[in-house]
Design a protein around this motif. Structure first.
Motif, PDB file in Angstrom:
ATOM      1  N   GLU A  12      13.410  -3.364  -5.093  1.00  0.00           N
ATOM      2  CA  GLU A  12      12.583  -2.422  -5.630  1.00  0.00           C
ATOM      3  C   GLU A  12      10.957  -2.394  -4.712  1.00  0.00           C
ATOM      4  OE1 GLU A  12      13.223  -2.085 -10.429  1.00  0.00           O
ATOM      5  OE2 GLU A  12      12.163  -3.835  -9.669  1.00  0.00           O
ATOM      6  N   VAL A  13      10.828  -1.354  -4.378  1.00  0.00           N
ATOM      7  CA  VAL A  13       9.393  -1.203  -3.464  1.00  0.00           C
ATOM      8  C   VAL A  13       8.547  -0.118  -4.489  1.00  0.00           C
ATOM      9  CG1 VAL A  13       8.527  -0.526  -1.190  1.00  0.00           C
ATOM     10  CG2 VAL A  13      10.498  -1.532  -1.388  1.00  0.00           C
ATOM     11  N   PHE A  14       7.281  -0.842  -4.561  1.00  0.00           N
ATOM     12  CA  PHE A  14       6.260  -0.103  -5.206  1.00  0.00           C
ATOM     13  C   PHE A  14       5.044   0.283  -4.250  1.00  0.00           C
ATOM     14  CE2 PHE A  14       8.237  -2.734  -8.343  1.00  0.00           C
ATOM     15  CZ  PHE A  14       8.837  -1.633  -9.331  1.00  0.00           C
ATOM     16  N   GLY A  15       4.727   1.428  -4.146  1.00  0.00           N
ATOM     17  CA  GLY A  15       3.721   1.707  -3.238  1.00  0.00           C
ATOM     18  C   GLY A  15       2.543   2.118  -4.139  1.00  0.00           C
ATOM     19  N   LEU A  16       1.363   1.371  -4.231  1.00  0.00           N
ATOM     20  CA  LEU A  16       0.420   1.310  -5.030  1.00  0.00           C
ATOM     21  C   LEU A  16      -1.056   1.779  -4.078  1.00  0.00           C
ATOM     22  CD1 LEU A  16       1.188  -1.099  -7.866  1.00  0.00           C
ATOM     23  CD2 LEU A  16       1.848   1.307  -7.685  1.00  0.00           C
TER      24      LEU A  16
ATOM     25  N   PRO B 252       0.685  -1.287  -0.105  1.00  0.00           N
ATOM     26  CA  PRO B 252      -0.010  -0.079  -0.090  1.00  0.00           C
ATOM     27  C   PRO B 252       0.937   1.439   0.026  1.00  0.00           C
ATOM     28  CG  PRO B 252      -0.974  -1.650   1.677  1.00  0.00           C
ATOM     29  CD  PRO B 252       0.513  -2.247   0.976  1.00  0.00           C
ATOM     30  N   LYS B 253       0.332   2.279  -0.613  1.00  0.00           N
ATOM     31  CA  LYS B 253       1.288   3.394  -0.567  1.00  0.00           C
ATOM     32  C   LYS B 253       1.703   4.111   0.517  1.00  0.00           C
ATOM     33  CE  LYS B 253       1.195   7.801  -3.562  1.00  0.00           C
ATOM     34  NZ  LYS B 253       0.460   8.434  -4.473  1.00  0.00           N
ATOM     35  N   VAL B 254       0.803   3.999   1.484  1.00  0.00           N
ATOM     36  CA  VAL B 254       1.290   4.907   2.936  1.00  0.00           C
ATOM     37  C   VAL B 254       2.398   3.799   3.468  1.00  0.00           C
ATOM     38  CG1 VAL B 254      -1.053   5.731   3.312  1.00  0.00           C
ATOM     39  CG2 VAL B 254      -0.679   3.396   4.145  1.00  0.00           C
ATOM     40  N   ASN B 255       2.392   2.717   3.094  1.00  0.00           N
ATOM     41  CA  ASN B 255       3.452   1.732   3.931  1.00  0.00           C
ATOM     42  C   ASN B 255       4.969   1.815   2.997  1.00  0.00           C
ATOM     43  OD1 ASN B 255       0.771  -0.289   4.536  1.00  0.00           O
ATOM     44  ND2 ASN B 255       2.330   0.530   6.096  1.00  0.00           N
TER      45      ASN B 255
ATOM     46  N   GLU C  67      -4.070  -0.247 -10.489  1.00  0.00           N
ATOM     47  CA  GLU C  67      -2.678  -0.062 -10.518  1.00  0.00           C
ATOM     48  C   GLU C  67      -1.745  -1.326 -10.519  1.00  0.00           C
ATOM     49  OE1 GLU C  67      -1.228   2.987  -8.159  1.00  0.00           O
ATOM     50  OE2 GLU C  67      -3.234   3.985  -8.109  1.00  0.00           O
ATOM     51  N   VAL C  68      -2.164  -2.283  -9.740  1.00  0.00           N
ATOM     52  CA  VAL C  68      -1.114  -3.497  -9.715  1.00  0.00           C
ATOM     53  C   VAL C  68      -1.473  -4.147 -10.938  1.00  0.00           C
ATOM     54  CG1 VAL C  68      -0.441  -5.318  -8.160  1.00  0.00           C
ATOM     55  CG2 VAL C  68      -1.526  -3.124  -7.163  1.00  0.00           C
ATOM     56  N   VAL C  69      -2.757  -4.477 -11.252  1.00  0.00           N
ATOM     57  CA  VAL C  69      -3.050  -5.002 -12.589  1.00  0.00           C
ATOM     58  C   VAL C  69      -2.585  -4.729 -13.666  1.00  0.00           C
ATOM     59  CG1 VAL C  69      -5.187  -6.085 -13.914  1.00  0.00           C
ATOM     60  CG2 VAL C  69      -5.082  -6.204 -11.128  1.00  0.00           C
ATOM     61  N   ALA C  70      -2.457  -3.469 -13.893  1.00  0.00           N
ATOM     62  CA  ALA C  70      -2.033  -2.878 -14.932  1.00  0.00           C
ATOM     63  C   ALA C  70      -0.530  -3.103 -15.289  1.00  0.00           C
ATOM     64  CB  ALA C  70      -2.113  -1.375 -14.956  1.00  0.00           C
ATOM     65  N   PHE C  71       0.390  -3.012 -14.005  1.00  0.00           N
ATOM     66  CA  PHE C  71       1.789  -3.439 -13.967  1.00  0.00           C
ATOM     67  C   PHE C  71       1.936  -4.787 -14.313  1.00  0.00           C
ATOM     68  CE2 PHE C  71       5.211  -4.561 -11.005  1.00  0.00           C
ATOM     69  CZ  PHE C  71       6.330  -4.549 -11.825  1.00  0.00           C
TER      70      PHE C  71
ATOM     71  N   GLY D  97       1.886  -3.592 -18.340  1.00  0.00           N
ATOM     72  CA  GLY D  97       1.844  -2.270 -18.447  1.00  0.00           C
ATOM     73  C   GLY D  97       3.087  -1.621 -17.892  1.00  0.00           C
ATOM     74  N   GLU D  98       3.078  -0.151 -17.951  1.00  0.00           N
ATOM     75  CA  GLU D  98       4.396   0.490 -17.925  1.00  0.00           C
ATOM     76  C   GLU D  98       4.674   0.266 -16.195  1.00  0.00           C
ATOM     77  OE1 GLU D  98       5.798   5.187 -17.475  1.00  0.00           O
ATOM     78  OE2 GLU D  98       3.831   4.459 -18.382  1.00  0.00           O
ATOM     79  N   LYS D  99       5.979   0.137 -15.963  1.00  0.00           N
ATOM     80  CA  LYS D  99       6.322  -0.103 -14.514  1.00  0.00           C
ATOM     81  C   LYS D  99       6.333   1.065 -13.760  1.00  0.00           C
ATOM     82  CE  LYS D  99      10.521  -2.430 -12.345  1.00  0.00           C
ATOM     83  NZ  LYS D  99      11.808  -2.913 -12.510  1.00  0.00           N
ATOM     84  N   PRO D 100       5.662   1.140 -12.606  1.00  0.00           N
ATOM     85  CA  PRO D 100       5.721   2.288 -11.800  1.00  0.00           C
ATOM     86  C   PRO D 100       6.960   2.780 -11.087  1.00  0.00           C
ATOM     87  CG  PRO D 100       4.705   0.237 -10.514  1.00  0.00           C
ATOM     88  CD  PRO D 100       4.941  -0.026 -11.823  1.00  0.00           C
ATOM     89  N   GLU D 101       7.034   3.956 -10.580  1.00  0.00           N
ATOM     90  CA  GLU D 101       8.191   4.459 -10.188  1.00  0.00           C
ATOM     91  C   GLU D 101       8.505   3.789  -8.884  1.00  0.00           C
ATOM     92  OE1 GLU D 101      10.437   8.537  -8.946  1.00  0.00           O
ATOM     93  OE2 GLU D 101       8.370   8.525  -9.992  1.00  0.00           O
TER      94      GLU D 101
END
Length: 518
Positions: free
Chosen positions: A157-161, A143-146, A166-170, A174-178
């Motif tokens: 690599e830690v992605f906060g979504l 989760p984004k807050v964590n 957003e997770v399904v798209a990645f 899909g495009e890799k989140p920052e």
């Protein structure tokens, strides 16, 4: 199709990887449509199906009406909490062919799902990230807050979504989140603790402030005893302001514990100041030491690398006080139950405060005590001798007179200047114990180190012998006096313990129960 996704379970203050297997076409999945979840899930995990189904519908997908079998391995470890929603949803989507599964096995997935697909916060992000790096996963989706909390761990690599879409798209190509990046050392150095209280606010009480300085210098436990309104709580709350700043290692340890309990502030990464925990005297044994049906750290672990302040000490239940004895010595607590055993760190300074009698005025210079002698004895006997023995410094707090309180010219020494002396003493101890892992201050010395670093001259040995005989002190009290004397000597910059250092240390044992009440 059999798909594997990966999550993590927090056990104690460490994490363990959980493999979530979703089968929609094998022998286990034959039969009428339905959903079976196995692997010792608790109610929160079982109820995840309804959250997962609604979240999947909210982003335009569906759960087909076929037989779905989900196994959470290892099957003999109980799975608790709602943070498995995200990996369960993605595992079902991949197993039913609605999204690609190429990236699914490269990431640890954690998060609770709302019915609209948004991802809610979890507990234990830091130990989960540590375990993910240890097991060689490419990254972690949180989760984004964590995310900042998990990003403390480098080489991961830690992605906060914030939403399932957003997770399904990645994961579906899909495009890799920052990725979230935290420069741990830089952030730690920038987070200088802001002091809301200061010893400068305390007028008078120079003897007590000196005792707390010695306690801070050596990491010693202390107890303050005096009448109501003398300033015991005021002084106790200022003890953290003179303690040395947390090291990066200590900050990570403290952050890990608070992460497991769920006490991390939103979007926080590191805890940079020492904990000060002050539980109410109605606290239970489990709340103090940890454990419970869903085991989690207690107050003594939340005070790790900080201060545990127990105000009105005799008002605590006797059983609560006695469970403190073992962790005060070993600096960790082991919770053993029929189904699990967990270890929690508990390296804390105990600071206690109490009145001398039920009415509080037994030692007051002007007010008369109305308690019978037997009542005073019963009150003090609530603190057992073995527990009192484990408290290095006993100091009496006397009321401050009107002239001292009302004086506008009289200012106490600031916490900053006291902390400078404490830091110098702690640096001496760090160098002294550099070859002894796990020992950082005088209070942690074992018997062998006491013999090596607390040698006395003839005068000091004679004085200590007399004190032992007159006050009938135990062997443990003997060791405690030597440790405190070593801290007094370190504050003075002395390589050896002198007579005046022993005298001051002995003076800090003047509240031993069997001699204090005449």
């Amino acid at each position: 199709m059999l798909i594997k996704a990966f999550a993590s379970a927090v056990h104690g203050v460490d994490a363990q990887t959980i493999t979530i297997e979703v089968d929609t076409g094998g022998p286990l999945a034959q039969g009428k449509p339905g959903y079976s979840l196995v692997g010792l899930p608790d109610n929160a995990v079982r109820e995840s199906y309804w959250r997962v189904e609604s979240a999947i519908k909210a982003i335009g997908y569906r759960i087909p009406r076929i037989r779905i079998v989900v196994n959470m391995a290892p099957a003999d470890l109980r799975k608790e909490g709602s943070h498995y929603d995200l990996p369960l949803a993605l595992g079902i989507l991949a197993a039913t062919g609605q999204i690609k599964n190429d990236l699914l096995e490269k990431y640890i997935l954690m998060g609770e799902l709302s019915l609209d697909g948004s991802i809610r916060p979890i507990k234990g992000a830091l130990p989960i990230a540590i375990q993910a790096r240890k097991e060689g996963f490419e990254g972690l989706i949180l989760p984004k807050v964590n995310a900042r909390e998990g990003a403390i761990v480098n080489q991961l690599e830690v992605f906060g979504l914030s939403h399932l879409a957003e997770v399904v798209a990645f994961l579906d190509g899909g495009e890799k989140p920052e990725a979230v990046f935290v420069d741990t050392r830089k952030e730690f150095e920038q987070q200088a603790p802001h002091l809301l209280v200061d010893f400068m606010d305390v007028k008078g009480q120079e003897q007590v402030k000196r005792a707390l300085e010695v306690a801070a210098a050596g990491g010693h436990n202390a107890i303050l005893i005096g009448p109501p309104g003398a300033g015991k709580s005021m002084l106790a709350k200022r003890l953290p302001t003179i303690l040395p700043p947390l090291s990066l290692k200590e900050a990570l340890e403290t952050t890990k514990i608070h992460s497991v309990v769920g006490l991390m502030p939103e979007n926080a990464s590191l805890i940079s100041k020492r904990s000060f925990r002050s539980p109410h005297h109605t606290i239970s044994d489990v709340a103090l030491v940890g454990g419970g049906v869903h085991p989690k750290p207690g107050e003594i672990s939340l005070a790790h690398n900080g201060v545990l302040f127990m105000d009105e000490l005799p008002e605590f239940k006797r059983t609560v006080l006695e469970v403190l004895r073992q962790p005060m010595e070993s600096r960790q607590i082991t919770i053993s139950r029929s189904r699990f055993t967990v270890d929690y760190p508990a390296n804390f300074m105990l600071l206690a405060a109490m009145n001398p009698c039920p009415c509080g005025y037994y030692t007051h210079p002007t007010k008369d005590c109305v308690c019978a002698p037997q009542a005073v004895h019963r009150y003090l006997n609530k603190i057992s001798g073995p527990l009192l023995d484990r408290i290095d410094i006993h100091v009496e707090v006397e009321p401050v007179d009107f002239e001292t309180i009302s004086s506008s010219k009289l200012k106490g020494e600031s916490s900053a200047s006291i902390r400078e002396r404490v830091n110098r003493a702690r640096k001496i101890q760090e160098e002294r114990f550099s070859n002894y892992p796990g020992i950082h201050c005088n209070a942690q010395m074992n018997s062998r180190l006491i013999r090596e670093y607390c040698q006395l001259d003839q005068a000091g040995s004679t004085l200590l012998k007399q004190a032992m005989q007159v006050r009938q002190l135990s062997a443990r009290a003997y060791d405690r006096i030597l440790k405190v004397a070593r801290s007094v000597a370190d504050l003075a910059g002395s390589a050896r313990i002198k007579l005046e250092h022993i005298a001051e240390a002995v003076d800090y044992r003047n509240l031993d129960k069997e001699n204090w009440v005449q």
